[in-house]
Write a protein that holds these residues in place. Sequence first.
Motif, mmCIF file in Angstrom:
data_model
loop_
_atom_site.group_PDB
_atom_site.id
_atom_site.type_symbol
_atom_site.label_atom_id
_atom_site.label_comp_id
_atom_site.label_asym_id
_atom_site.label_seq_id
_atom_site.Cartn_x
_atom_site.Cartn_y
_atom_site.Cartn_z
ATOM 1 N N ASN A 103 10.032 -1.619 -29.455
ATOM 2 C CA ASN A 103 10.523 -0.720 -28.210
ATOM 3 C C ASN A 103 12.015 -0.996 -27.902
ATOM 4 O OD1 ASN A 103 8.479 1.069 -27.020
ATOM 5 N ND2 ASN A 103 7.452 -0.651 -27.167
ATOM 6 N N GLU A 104 12.711 -0.045 -27.994
ATOM 7 C CA GLU A 104 14.324 -0.183 -27.957
ATOM 8 C C GLU A 104 14.651 0.115 -26.455
ATOM 9 O OE1 GLU A 104 16.633 -0.771 -30.359
ATOM 10 O OE2 GLU A 104 15.368 -0.726 -31.923
ATOM 11 N N GLU A 105 15.720 -0.270 -25.936
ATOM 12 C CA GLU A 105 16.510 0.191 -24.805
ATOM 13 C C GLU A 105 15.537 -0.197 -23.595
ATOM 14 O OE1 GLU A 105 18.314 4.111 -24.778
ATOM 15 O OE2 GLU A 105 18.671 3.749 -26.686
ATOM 16 N N VAL A 106 14.893 -1.163 -23.485
ATOM 17 C CA VAL A 106 13.908 -1.791 -22.217
ATOM 18 C C VAL A 106 15.094 -2.789 -21.498
ATOM 19 C CG1 VAL A 106 11.836 -1.122 -23.318
ATOM 20 C CG2 VAL A 106 12.804 -3.526 -23.628
ATOM 21 N N GLU A 107 14.386 -2.985 -20.174
ATOM 22 C CA GLU A 107 15.061 -4.073 -19.521
ATOM 23 C C GLU A 107 14.099 -5.087 -19.091
ATOM 24 O OE1 GLU A 107 17.537 -0.754 -16.781
ATOM 25 O OE2 GLU A 107 16.831 -2.326 -15.795
ATOM 26 N N LEU A 108 14.783 -6.282 -18.751
ATOM 27 C CA LEU A 108 13.766 -7.195 -18.216
ATOM 28 C C LEU A 108 14.436 -7.644 -16.935
ATOM 29 C CD1 LEU A 108 12.188 -9.785 -18.683
ATOM 30 C CD2 LEU A 108 13.874 -10.960 -19.606
ATOM 31 N N LEU A 109 13.356 -7.582 -15.859
ATOM 32 C CA LEU A 109 13.744 -7.821 -14.495
ATOM 33 C C LEU A 109 12.920 -8.977 -14.025
ATOM 34 C CD1 LEU A 109 15.047 -5.688 -12.662
ATOM 35 C CD2 LEU A 109 12.758 -4.692 -12.220
ATOM 36 N N THR A 110 13.681 -9.809 -13.744
ATOM 37 C CA THR A 110 13.068 -11.066 -13.056
ATOM 38 C C THR A 110 13.213 -11.406 -11.734
ATOM 39 O OG1 THR A 110 13.720 -12.341 -15.331
ATOM 40 C CG2 THR A 110 12.984 -13.626 -13.585
ATOM 41 N N VAL A 111 12.271 -11.700 -10.892
ATOM 42 C CA VAL A 111 12.400 -11.776 -9.412
ATOM 43 C C VAL A 111 11.977 -13.081 -9.463
ATOM 44 C CG1 VAL A 111 12.208 -10.882 -7.435
ATOM 45 C CG2 VAL A 111 12.148 -9.378 -9.233
ATOM 46 N N ARG A 112 12.930 -14.061 -8.752
ATOM 47 C CA ARG A 112 12.371 -15.094 -8.217
ATOM 48 C C ARG A 112 11.938 -15.092 -6.443
ATOM 49 N NH1 ARG A 112 11.154 -19.881 -10.523
ATOM 50 N NH2 ARG A 112 12.641 -21.132 -9.164
ATOM 51 N N HIS A 113 11.233 -15.937 -6.165
ATOM 52 C CA HIS A 113 10.777 -15.675 -4.753
ATOM 53 C C HIS A 113 10.479 -14.388 -4.134
ATOM 54 C CE1 HIS A 113 12.308 -19.925 -4.884
ATOM 55 N NE2 HIS A 113 13.420 -19.288 -5.540
ATOM 56 N N TYR A 114 9.660 -13.794 -5.012
ATOM 57 C CA TYR A 114 9.324 -12.220 -4.775
ATOM 58 C C TYR A 114 8.331 -12.043 -3.605
ATOM 59 C CZ TYR A 114 4.866 -13.234 -7.378
ATOM 60 O OH TYR A 114 4.007 -13.770 -7.758
ATOM 61 N N ASP A 115 8.456 -11.002 -3.220
ATOM 62 C CA ASP A 115 7.328 -10.387 -2.336
ATOM 63 C C ASP A 115 6.778 -8.900 -2.893
ATOM 64 O OD1 ASP A 115 8.914 -8.465 -1.008
ATOM 65 O OD2 ASP A 115 9.528 -9.996 0.279
ATOM 66 N N GLU A 116 5.668 -8.627 -2.589
ATOM 67 C CA GLU A 116 5.195 -7.272 -3.182
ATOM 68 C C GLU A 116 6.348 -5.943 -2.952
ATOM 69 O OE1 GLU A 116 2.989 -6.840 -5.620
ATOM 70 O OE2 GLU A 116 2.528 -9.077 -5.408
ATOM 71 N N ARG B 113 3.446 -18.115 -9.311
ATOM 72 C CA ARG B 113 3.512 -18.429 -7.959
ATOM 73 C C ARG B 113 5.047 -18.057 -7.611
ATOM 74 N NH1 ARG B 113 3.391 -22.644 -4.661
ATOM 75 N NH2 ARG B 113 3.586 -24.040 -6.529
ATOM 76 N N LYS B 114 6.000 -18.276 -8.240
ATOM 77 C CA LYS B 114 7.411 -18.266 -7.785
ATOM 78 C C LYS B 114 8.354 -17.016 -8.598
ATOM 79 C CE LYS B 114 8.737 -22.296 -5.642
ATOM 80 N NZ LYS B 114 9.112 -23.626 -5.535
ATOM 81 N N THR B 115 7.759 -16.821 -9.709
ATOM 82 C CA THR B 115 8.763 -15.660 -10.558
ATOM 83 C C THR B 115 7.746 -14.551 -10.993
ATOM 84 O OG1 THR B 115 9.653 -17.529 -11.566
ATOM 85 C CG2 THR B 115 9.914 -15.665 -12.517
ATOM 86 N N ALA B 116 8.197 -13.382 -10.731
ATOM 87 C CA ALA B 116 7.646 -12.305 -11.511
ATOM 88 C C ALA B 116 8.666 -11.420 -12.457
ATOM 89 C CB ALA B 116 7.262 -11.223 -10.298
ATOM 90 N N GLN B 117 8.104 -11.180 -13.799
ATOM 91 C CA GLN B 117 8.799 -10.571 -14.683
ATOM 92 C C GLN B 117 8.361 -9.322 -15.069
ATOM 93 O OE1 GLN B 117 9.546 -14.231 -17.411
ATOM 94 N NE2 GLN B 117 11.696 -13.406 -16.964
ATOM 95 N N PHE B 118 9.200 -8.224 -15.610
ATOM 96 C CA PHE B 118 8.820 -7.066 -16.015
ATOM 97 C C PHE B 118 9.717 -6.646 -17.007
ATOM 98 C CE2 PHE B 118 7.934 -7.526 -11.298
ATOM 99 C CZ PHE B 118 6.502 -6.902 -11.257
ATOM 100 N N ILE B 119 9.098 -6.023 -17.963
ATOM 101 C CA ILE B 119 9.803 -5.126 -18.982
ATOM 102 C C ILE B 119 9.566 -3.796 -18.545
ATOM 103 C CG2 ILE B 119 9.720 -4.698 -21.545
ATOM 104 C CD1 ILE B 119 10.819 -7.432 -20.911
ATOM 105 N N VAL B 120 10.769 -3.069 -18.332
ATOM 106 C CA VAL B 120 10.623 -1.759 -17.790
ATOM 107 C C VAL B 120 11.395 -0.987 -18.481
ATOM 108 C CG1 VAL B 120 10.046 -2.434 -15.212
ATOM 109 C CG2 VAL B 120 12.476 -2.136 -15.999
ATOM 110 N N ARG B 121 11.248 0.384 -18.357
ATOM 111 C CA ARG B 121 11.992 1.381 -19.000
ATOM 112 C C ARG B 121 12.267 2.698 -17.761
ATOM 113 N NH1 ARG B 121 9.526 3.272 -23.907
ATOM 114 N NH2 ARG B 121 11.007 2.130 -25.077
#
Length: 420
Positions: free
Chosen positions: A380-393, A412-420
């Motif tokens: 899957n091309e042209e996706v983004e990696l989004l990382t949030v440390r100390h996230y909340d919903e 617990r501390k890190t949320a990561q998403f591959i998004v488009r």
Amino acid sequence: MQVYKFGGASIATPERMRALLPIISQAERPLLLVVSALGKTTNQLEAIVAAAAKGEVEEARTLTAALETVHRQYAQDILHGAHLQAAEEAMTLILTELEWSLDDAAHQAYDYVYDQMVCVGELLSTTIFSHYLNQEGCQNAWLDVRDIIRTNSHYRDAQVDEAFTEKAVNEKLLPLWNAQSIVITQGFIGATDENHSTTLGREGSDYTAALLGSMLNATKVTIWKDVEGLLNADPRLFDDTIKIPQISYYEVIEMAYYGAQVIHPKTIKPLHNKGIPLAVKCFLNPSLEGTLIDVNIDAAYPPIIVCKKNQVLLEVISKDYSFVTEDVLSQIYELFAKHRVKINMMQNAAISLVAAIDNRQDKIAPLINDLQIQFMVRRNEEVELLTVRHYDEAILNMLCAGKSILLQQKTRKTAQFIVR
Ligand code: ASP
Ligand code: MG
């Protein structure tokens, strides 16, 4: 002993260089200044190398002449009398070296030529800066950093020989402080044992400052930037960013790992290992407090958002439906390692593994060829990696709104998403 690192933006114009004088004259001594090339000089030198390597000698000469004019005008703007004359003579010698490399360029390996030519940017900028400071009463010694930073001959990404360099720091750099309380030298460059110039990778000056700071047991290393400090997100992508006053090395290395372009990633280790604090300060407004990075910082952080664009999501599936067990995983990992493809995020399932990697076609194509011997590969091309440390919903909902999520992971501390 402390180290100040000034990047290209901080000396982009003579006005900017003048504005650094109070910062330097008020600094605690002894002081080591590690300095980049003026403004975007390194990019211009890269264009000269590209032209010279293609045999476009006329184009290379025209670009070189333009670069020379800019530096000479800069010197004439900021220097006068004996200081101007001395700087001009030194610049002539440096530019002559550039001319020689130009003549050789078409017959030599690209990366080798690159380093011989690109190092000129830092040599010129520090020459002007050193003379300017002397002229204004900030007595300093100019040091050719290639006499102390010894590297291997992996041109454009040279690895530092730390044992040799540390010895040279003690023998050649330390004695300079007997005569002057300020030493000025170049970031980003080094030399091999045969005295060929090398470079440490783009934006490598931060790393030079950290390495020398650690070898000198500096009390602090300060990187002067055009931003007010470390922010919790890239201000070019997000409004309402928050400046972080204090942050731990651990947190910064996580940010850098996930793709934040805050500080050159190699900067952290030498300083962390010696427990030397790293300050990020704003040269446009030195009275701002900036950010302090240190070992034992126990702060409450805001959500820290790192966005890595231009990613490719590879799905590697076993052809015969055999499970992706530990031995299969290690085979897949070996192929990634062989092609030097870094996995930014990964997840495995029964018969497949998905990995997000940087979109570098030159590396991905041969990797896929190798993988396809045993596995099916989808991409899957042209996706983004989004990382949030100390996230909340709330912040995750805001960031993912309107995007399709291809993969997600939360600790617990890190949320990561591959998004488009
Ligand atoms: N002048 C080099 C570059 O632009 C090194 C640096 O600025 O850190 O990459
Ligand atoms: Mg720079």
